[in-house]
Design an enzyme around this catalytic site. Structure first.
Site, mmCIF file in Angstrom:
data_model
loop_
_atom_site.group_PDB
_atom_site.id
_atom_site.type_symbol
_atom_site.label_atom_id
_atom_site.label_comp_id
_atom_site.label_asym_id
_atom_site.label_seq_id
_atom_site.Cartn_x
_atom_site.Cartn_y
_atom_site.Cartn_z
ATOM 1 N N LYS A 206 -0.320 40.057 35.241
ATOM 2 C CA LYS A 206 0.056 41.284 35.920
ATOM 3 C C LYS A 206 0.608 42.230 34.842
ATOM 4 C CE LYS A 206 1.501 38.491 39.899
ATOM 5 N NZ LYS A 206 2.635 37.958 40.673
ATOM 6 N N LYS B 122 9.933 39.906 34.601
ATOM 7 C CA LYS B 122 9.489 39.415 35.909
ATOM 8 C C LYS B 122 7.999 39.670 36.100
ATOM 9 C CE LYS B 122 13.861 39.695 38.337
ATOM 10 N NZ LYS B 122 14.648 40.385 39.372
ATOM 11 N N GLY B 123 7.303 38.642 36.536
ATOM 12 C CA GLY B 123 5.880 38.793 36.862
ATOM 13 C C GLY B 123 4.942 38.567 35.693
ATOM 14 N N ILE B 124 5.459 38.533 34.478
ATOM 15 C CA ILE B 124 4.550 38.372 33.330
ATOM 16 C C ILE B 124 4.565 36.921 32.826
ATOM 17 C CG2 ILE B 124 4.696 40.824 32.697
ATOM 18 C CD1 ILE B 124 6.374 39.944 30.299
ATOM 19 N N ASN C 283 3.851 26.767 37.068
ATOM 20 C CA ASN C 283 4.651 25.753 37.784
ATOM 21 C C ASN C 283 4.670 25.998 39.287
ATOM 22 O OD1 ASN C 283 5.733 24.322 35.399
ATOM 23 N ND2 ASN C 283 6.707 26.283 34.967
ATOM 24 N N ASP D 7 3.650 36.893 45.931
ATOM 25 C CA ASP D 7 4.165 36.402 44.665
ATOM 26 C C ASP D 7 5.140 35.272 45.017
ATOM 27 O OD1 ASP D 7 4.950 36.432 41.874
ATOM 28 O OD2 ASP D 7 6.798 37.402 42.546
ATOM 29 N N LEU D 8 5.475 34.426 44.051
ATOM 30 C CA LEU D 8 6.374 33.299 44.355
ATOM 31 C C LEU D 8 7.805 33.555 43.886
ATOM 32 C CD1 LEU D 8 6.789 30.318 45.263
ATOM 33 C CD2 LEU D 8 6.177 29.647 42.939
ATOM 34 N N ASP D 9 7.951 33.641 42.541
ATOM 35 C CA ASP D 9 9.288 33.726 41.946
ATOM 36 C C ASP D 9 9.969 35.032 42.356
ATOM 37 O OD1 ASP D 9 9.053 31.304 40.435
ATOM 38 O OD2 ASP D 9 7.783 32.350 38.999
ATOM 39 N N ARG E 199 4.460 33.353 30.612
ATOM 40 C CA ARG E 199 5.417 32.727 29.694
ATOM 41 C C ARG E 199 5.196 33.205 28.262
ATOM 42 N NH1 ARG E 199 4.707 26.525 29.989
ATOM 43 N NH2 ARG E 199 4.538 27.108 32.182
ATOM 44 N N GLU F 287 5.812 41.599 46.478
ATOM 45 C CA GLU F 287 6.152 41.475 45.059
ATOM 46 C C GLU F 287 7.590 41.905 44.772
ATOM 47 O OE1 GLU F 287 5.717 40.779 42.054
ATOM 48 O OE2 GLU F 287 3.681 40.034 41.978
ATOM 49 N N ASP F 288 8.244 41.210 43.825
ATOM 50 C CA ASP F 288 9.585 41.636 43.393
ATOM 51 C C ASP F 288 9.571 42.249 41.998
ATOM 52 O OD1 ASP F 288 9.064 39.147 42.064
ATOM 53 O OD2 ASP F 288 11.199 39.015 41.604
ATOM 54 N N THR G 41 13.657 31.612 42.168
ATOM 55 C CA THR G 41 13.492 30.987 40.850
ATOM 56 C C THR G 41 13.641 31.996 39.714
ATOM 57 O OG1 THR G 41 11.198 31.172 41.443
ATOM 58 C CG2 THR G 41 12.103 28.948 41.377
ATOM 59 N N SER H 273 0.574 34.129 41.938
ATOM 60 C CA SER H 273 1.720 33.996 41.031
ATOM 61 C C SER H 273 1.267 33.789 39.596
ATOM 62 C CB SER H 273 2.560 32.786 41.463
ATOM 63 O OG SER H 273 3.492 32.448 40.459
ATOM 64 N N ALA H 274 2.032 34.330 38.645
ATOM 65 C CA ALA H 274 1.743 34.135 37.226
ATOM 66 C C ALA H 274 2.189 32.756 36.751
ATOM 67 C CB ALA H 274 2.486 35.196 36.413
ATOM 68 N N SER H 275 2.946 32.055 37.577
ATOM 69 C CA SER H 275 3.561 30.805 37.116
ATOM 70 C C SER H 275 2.607 29.622 37.119
ATOM 71 C CB SER H 275 4.764 30.472 37.997
ATOM 72 O OG SER H 275 5.271 29.205 37.635
HETATM 73 C C1 BG6 Z 1 6.330 34.668 37.058
HETATM 74 C C2 BG6 Z 1 7.780 34.946 36.747
HETATM 75 O O1 BG6 Z 1 6.205 34.418 38.440
HETATM 76 O O2 BG6 Z 1 5.864 33.533 36.337
HETATM 77 C C3 BG6 Z 1 7.966 35.072 35.234
HETATM 78 O O3 BG6 Z 1 8.178 36.140 37.388
HETATM 79 C C4 BG6 Z 1 7.424 33.834 34.540
HETATM 80 O O4 BG6 Z 1 9.335 35.237 34.965
HETATM 81 C C5 BG6 Z 1 5.960 33.653 34.922
HETATM 82 O O5 BG6 Z 1 7.526 33.964 33.132
HETATM 83 C C6 BG6 Z 1 5.340 32.416 34.277
HETATM 84 O O6 BG6 Z 1 5.972 31.273 34.788
HETATM 85 P P1 BG6 Z 1 5.808 29.804 34.206
HETATM 86 O O7 BG6 Z 1 6.430 28.959 35.302
HETATM 87 O O8 BG6 Z 1 4.343 29.552 34.051
HETATM 88 O O9 BG6 Z 1 6.527 29.760 32.928
HETATM 89 MG MG MG Z 2 8.198 37.532 41.102
#
Ligand code: BG6
Ligand code: MG
Length: 215
Positions: A145, A45-47, A118, A9-11, A49, A169-170, A17, A114-116
């Site tokens: 997730k 965390k992990g879910i 970004n 996982d990233l964040d 946006r 994972e955190d 972050t 990662s769910a992000s």
């Molecule tokens: C996850 C974070 O890695 O990414 C969440 O733990 C975040 O907090 C999710 O909402 C989505 O990220 P982004 O960067 O697409 O808004």
């Molecule tokens: Mg995380």
């Protein structure tokens, strides 16, 4: 057991972050008089946006229109992008680079799960991008997730079976996702908060690659 791959996982695992997501949601919450607590933030965390905003509006007892939701998702992300715009390699969490180098030396494959949406920006700004054999981020998954999709896609991109992989994972949602995918999982954080991990460490400085064989 021997394993072939590590999925990160990233964040909150490779970079801190999680604090920037928290700050960006707190800033947004002011628009509808809502103050996000640390405890509530743990559940974000992990879910994704979109799901995070739905949870926050539920906690705030706020009925938003579709137009408001779309505007607020953009505003939250704009705040977040501003917060991460100054990121650099100094924000990589302690022990991460040493752990990644040990993995490479010992022939493990490395993927991001990662769910992000970004994730790539952050990997580029911190220079972490060069370590990855595959990157699965929020743009490549349809289910958040604790659905295992992100990790199953990571394993598939590395041509590995789920049983070959160890996830780091955190977030509770991420630990549940890894378990649902049939993978071993190491939690990064507090044993009290993270349930169901095969091992919990407070930081990568506490872990040697040789210990992965005993999971
Ligand atoms: C996850 C974070 O890695 O990414 C969440 O733990 C975040 O907090 C999710 O909402 C989505 O990220 P982004 O960067 O697409 O808004
Ligand atoms: Mg995380």
């Amino acid at each position: 057991m021997t394993y072939k791959a590590c999925l990160f996982d990233l964040d909150g695992v490779l970079v801190d972050t999680a604090i920037y997501h928290f700050q960006a949601w707190r800033t947004l919450g002011k628009q509808f008089d809502f103050e996000l607590s640390h405890e509530q933030n743990e559940g974000l965390k992990g879910i994704s946006r979109v799901e995070s905003l739905e949870k926050i509006l539920h906690w705030a007892h706020y009925q938003a229109t579709q137009e408001q939701k779309e505007r607020w998702l953009k505003e939250k992300n704009d705040t977040y992008l501003e917060l991460i715009s100054h990121m650099n390699p100094s924000e990589i969490l302690p022990g991460v680079i040493s752990f990644l180098s040990q993995l490479k030396e010992q022939g493990y494959l490395i993927a991001l799960g990662s769910a992000s949406k970004n994730a790539r920006i952050i990997l580029e700004k911190t220079g972490l991008i060069t370590w990855f054999n595959a990157i699965i981020d929020g743009n490549l998954v349809t289910k958040s997730k604790p659905d295992p999709e992100v990790f199953l896609k990571g394993a598939a991109a590395l041509h590995c079976q789920a049983s070959d992989c160890i996830v780091f994972e955190d977030a509770q949602a991420g630990i549940d996702a890894a378990k649902a995918g049939g993978m071993k999982v190491i939690g990064i954080g507090s044993q009290k908060v993270l349930q169901g991990a095969d091992k919990v460490i407070s930081s990568f400085t506490d872990l040697q690659v040789s210990e992965l064989l005993h999971l």
